[in-house]
Design a protein around this motif. Structure first.
Motif, PDB file in Angstrom:
ATOM      1  N   UNK A 109     -14.197 -29.203 -33.882  1.00  0.00           N
ATOM      2  CA  UNK A 109     -14.219 -28.150 -34.904  1.00  0.00           C
ATOM      3  C   UNK A 109     -14.710 -26.784 -34.434  1.00  0.00           C
ATOM      4  N   UNK A 110     -15.673 -26.756 -33.520  1.00  0.00           N
ATOM      5  CA  UNK A 110     -16.189 -25.452 -33.070  1.00  0.00           C
ATOM      6  C   UNK A 110     -15.115 -24.607 -32.392  1.00  0.00           C
ATOM      7  N   UNK A 111     -14.107 -25.261 -31.820  1.00  0.00           N
ATOM      8  CA  UNK A 111     -13.038 -24.512 -31.155  1.00  0.00           C
ATOM      9  C   UNK A 111     -12.207 -23.716 -32.148  1.00  0.00           C
ATOM     10  N   UNK A 311      -9.757 -10.209 -47.938  1.00  0.00           N
ATOM     11  CA  UNK A 311     -10.982 -10.800 -47.390  1.00  0.00           C
ATOM     12  C   UNK A 311     -11.668 -11.696 -48.426  1.00  0.00           C
ATOM     13  N   UNK A 312     -11.683 -11.263 -49.665  1.00  0.00           N
ATOM     14  CA  UNK A 312     -12.266 -12.068 -50.752  1.00  0.00           C
ATOM     15  C   UNK A 312     -11.480 -13.365 -50.934  1.00  0.00           C
ATOM     16  N   UNK A 313     -10.163 -13.232 -50.874  1.00  0.00           N
ATOM     17  CA  UNK A 313      -9.305 -14.406 -51.063  1.00  0.00           C
ATOM     18  C   UNK A 313      -9.529 -15.456 -49.970  1.00  0.00           C
ATOM     19  N   UNK A 314     -10.001 -15.000 -48.799  1.00  0.00           N
ATOM     20  CA  UNK A 314     -10.195 -15.910 -47.665  1.00  0.00           C
ATOM     21  C   UNK A 314     -11.489 -16.713 -47.752  1.00  0.00           C
ATOM     22  N   UNK A 315     -12.338 -16.436 -48.722  1.00  0.00           N
ATOM     23  CA  UNK A 315     -13.653 -17.097 -48.788  1.00  0.00           C
ATOM     24  C   UNK A 315     -13.593 -18.620 -48.846  1.00  0.00           C
ATOM     25  N   UNK A 316     -12.585 -19.203 -49.518  1.00  0.00           N
ATOM     26  CA  UNK A 316     -12.523 -20.672 -49.519  1.00  0.00           C
ATOM     27  C   UNK A 316     -12.456 -21.300 -48.125  1.00  0.00           C
ATOM     28  N   UNK A 317     -11.915 -20.574 -47.153  1.00  0.00           N
ATOM     29  CA  UNK A 317     -11.884 -21.083 -45.775  1.00  0.00           C
ATOM     30  C   UNK A 317     -13.315 -21.297 -45.295  1.00  0.00           C
ATOM     31  N   UNK A 318     -14.179 -20.319 -45.572  1.00  0.00           N
ATOM     32  CA  UNK A 318     -15.584 -20.414 -45.158  1.00  0.00           C
ATOM     33  C   UNK A 318     -16.342 -21.439 -45.996  1.00  0.00           C
ATOM     34  N   UNK A 323     -19.324 -26.353 -45.685  1.00  0.00           N
ATOM     35  CA  UNK A 323     -19.581 -27.648 -46.314  1.00  0.00           C
ATOM     36  C   UNK A 323     -19.411 -28.784 -45.298  1.00  0.00           C
ATOM     37  N   UNK A 324     -18.433 -28.626 -44.416  1.00  0.00           N
ATOM     38  CA  UNK A 324     -18.094 -29.703 -43.482  1.00  0.00           C
ATOM     39  C   UNK A 324     -18.908 -29.683 -42.191  1.00  0.00           C
ATOM     40  N   UNK A 326     -22.572 -28.435 -40.424  1.00  0.00           N
ATOM     41  CA  UNK A 326     -23.924 -27.902 -40.648  1.00  0.00           C
ATOM     42  C   UNK A 326     -24.258 -26.711 -39.748  1.00  0.00           C
ATOM     43  N   UNK A 327     -23.546 -26.601 -38.638  1.00  0.00           N
ATOM     44  CA  UNK A 327     -23.804 -25.523 -37.684  1.00  0.00           C
ATOM     45  C   UNK A 327     -23.029 -24.244 -38.005  1.00  0.00           C
ATOM     46  N   UNK A 328     -22.059 -24.330 -38.921  1.00  0.00           N
ATOM     47  CA  UNK A 328     -21.061 -23.263 -39.074  1.00  0.00           C
ATOM     48  C   UNK A 328     -21.636 -21.944 -39.559  1.00  0.00           C
ATOM     49  N   UNK A 329     -22.466 -21.978 -40.575  1.00  0.00           N
ATOM     50  CA  UNK A 329     -22.962 -20.721 -41.148  1.00  0.00           C
ATOM     51  C   UNK A 329     -23.795 -19.938 -40.142  1.00  0.00           C
ATOM     52  N   UNK A 330     -24.649 -20.654 -39.411  1.00  0.00           N
ATOM     53  CA  UNK A 330     -25.496 -19.987 -38.406  1.00  0.00           C
ATOM     54  C   UNK A 330     -24.635 -19.383 -37.293  1.00  0.00           C
ATOM     55  N   UNK A 331     -23.598 -20.109 -36.878  1.00  0.00           N
ATOM     56  CA  UNK A 331     -22.735 -19.610 -35.800  1.00  0.00           C
ATOM     57  C   UNK A 331     -21.972 -18.357 -36.254  1.00  0.00           C
ATOM     58  N   UNK A 332     -21.492 -18.353 -37.484  1.00  0.00           N
ATOM     59  CA  UNK A 332     -20.786 -17.180 -38.012  1.00  0.00           C
ATOM     60  C   UNK A 332     -21.729 -15.974 -38.045  1.00  0.00           C
ATOM     61  N   UNK A 333     -22.967 -16.195 -38.463  1.00  0.00           N
ATOM     62  CA  UNK A 333     -23.930 -15.096 -38.506  1.00  0.00           C
ATOM     63  C   UNK A 333     -24.198 -14.533 -37.118  1.00  0.00           C
ATOM     64  N   UNK A 334     -24.285 -15.418 -36.117  1.00  0.00           N
ATOM     65  CA  UNK A 334     -24.501 -14.966 -34.734  1.00  0.00           C
ATOM     66  C   UNK A 334     -23.324 -14.121 -34.255  1.00  0.00           C
ATOM     67  N   UNK A 335     -22.116 -14.556 -34.603  1.00  0.00           N
ATOM     68  CA  UNK A 335     -20.918 -13.802 -34.190  1.00  0.00           C
ATOM     69  C   UNK A 335     -20.893 -12.425 -34.842  1.00  0.00           C
ATOM     70  N   UNK A 336     -21.184 -12.369 -36.120  1.00  0.00           N
ATOM     71  CA  UNK A 336     -21.166 -11.087 -36.835  1.00  0.00           C
ATOM     72  C   UNK A 336     -22.236 -10.131 -36.339  1.00  0.00           C
TER      73      UNK A 336
END
Length: 338
Positions: A109-111, A311-318, A323-324, A326-336
């Protein structure tokens, strides 16, 4: 007569032994072993920056610096199969190298993270993220899980929608038959925008557009030009809704069977070729846009309101990703924050 024959035979044997000794010495001096061929598979057209970089940098460097011990054969345009086929070929060792997109994200998934929508600001942001610790974190499971070694990140580019009608508002996505890669976050994005998504491999896109099985597709405009989609489309929306990287990978077993010197040559050549390809792709944007406009393609740049609505419409992807994983939100924040 017999004596003469024996003399000739002895001379021949002696010569053969000398030649064998020389050859053995040359093999020993050069690290031993025969010439190895590296097949490199990808799905890009011959004149796409990806294959230009492979020919001008990777192939040249590897063959010259290995003293001919390594030969490179480039198989462009899905010659060795569509993306899944050639990726599986690299995994099982029937193909030494490939430059897939992120098709492996179904198992790793990280890929898939670099292709999450509206994540990157520009090319510089992409390079800073992928060529640093975050890029290493994203590729960490490739070798242990799939038996392939990552060599370098390269660029497919910022994706945009091409279509056979103008898209200038969210309403224009309604009922649009949109080809997307058969990857969950792509499909989710297309559906979230309101389109009817048809997952197809890239090798089938031109025919699907030509036969009007689909109305639209999404890819960087370099692909639109080099794969001649402009012949069967009329419009481009400069949505930049997602960045697509590609990645140089090599079969781990094959790679580990090379000498350390050969491994270094391949790694350095891959990095230099990928960097060159990034540069070519970034610089080609205006030239590609001019070419497409000259060939009848109308470009639409979304205004601020439309861009925000996408961009708003894309939120369900995130929402799904967080949800799936546990590492995803932190990784997105690091990228941003990069």
């Amino acid at each position: 007569m017999k004596k003469t024959f024996l003399g000739v035979l002895a001379a021949s044997v002696t010569s053969a032994m000398i030649l064998a000794g020389c050859n053995g010495s040359e093999e020993a001096a050069s690290g031993g072993g025969q010439t190895k061929t590296i097949k490199v598979a990808n799905y890009f057209a011959e004149d796409h920056p990806q294959n230009i970089a492979l020919k001008e940098k990777f192939k040249t460097m590897v063959e010259e610096e290995s003293g001919g011990q390594l030969k490179v054969q480039i198989y462009a345009n899905s010659t060795l199969g569509a993306e899944k086929e050639f990726y599986d070929g690299v995994r099982n060792g029937t193909i030494e190298m490939g430059i897939p997109g992120l098709i492996m994200q179904a198992d790793i998934p990280k890929m898939g993270v670099p292709e999450w929508p509206f994540l990157f600001r520009d090319f510089e942001h992409v390079k800073n993220v992928l060529n640093g610790p975050i890029g290493e974190e994203i590729t960490a499971d490739l070798e242990p899980k799939h038996g392939v070694t990552p060599l370098a990140w390269s660029a497919n580019g910022f994706r945009m929608f091409s279509s056979n009608r103008t898209i200038e508002s969210m309403e224009d996505f309604d009922g649009l038959r949109l080809r997307m890669p058969n990857i969950p976050n792509y499909i989710k994005l297309g559906e979230s925008l309101g389109a009817n998504v048809s997952p197809l491999p890239i090798s089938e896109v031109f025919t699907a557009l030509e036969q009007k099985v689909v109305d639209a597709q999404d890819n960087p405009i370099a692909t639109l030009r080099n794969s001649a989609y402009y012949e069967v489309q009329t419009d481009v929306l400069e949505s930049k809704h997602m960045f697509s990287p590609n990645i140089y990978i090599i079969n781990t077993k094959f790679f580990n069977g090379l000498t350390k010197e050969q491994q270094d040559i391949i790694q350095n050549a891959a990095k230099e070729a990928a960097e060159y390809e990034f540069d070519l792709l970034e610089k080609s944007y205006e030239e590609d846009k001019n070419f497409l406009e000259e060939n009848g393609i109308k470009f639409t740049t979304p205004d601020e309101k439309f861009a925000k609505e996408m961009e708003e419409a894309a939120k369900p992807v995130y929402d799904d990703a967080f949800k799936e994983n546990e590492w995803a939100e932190e990784l997105v924040e690091k990228i941003k924050a990069e």
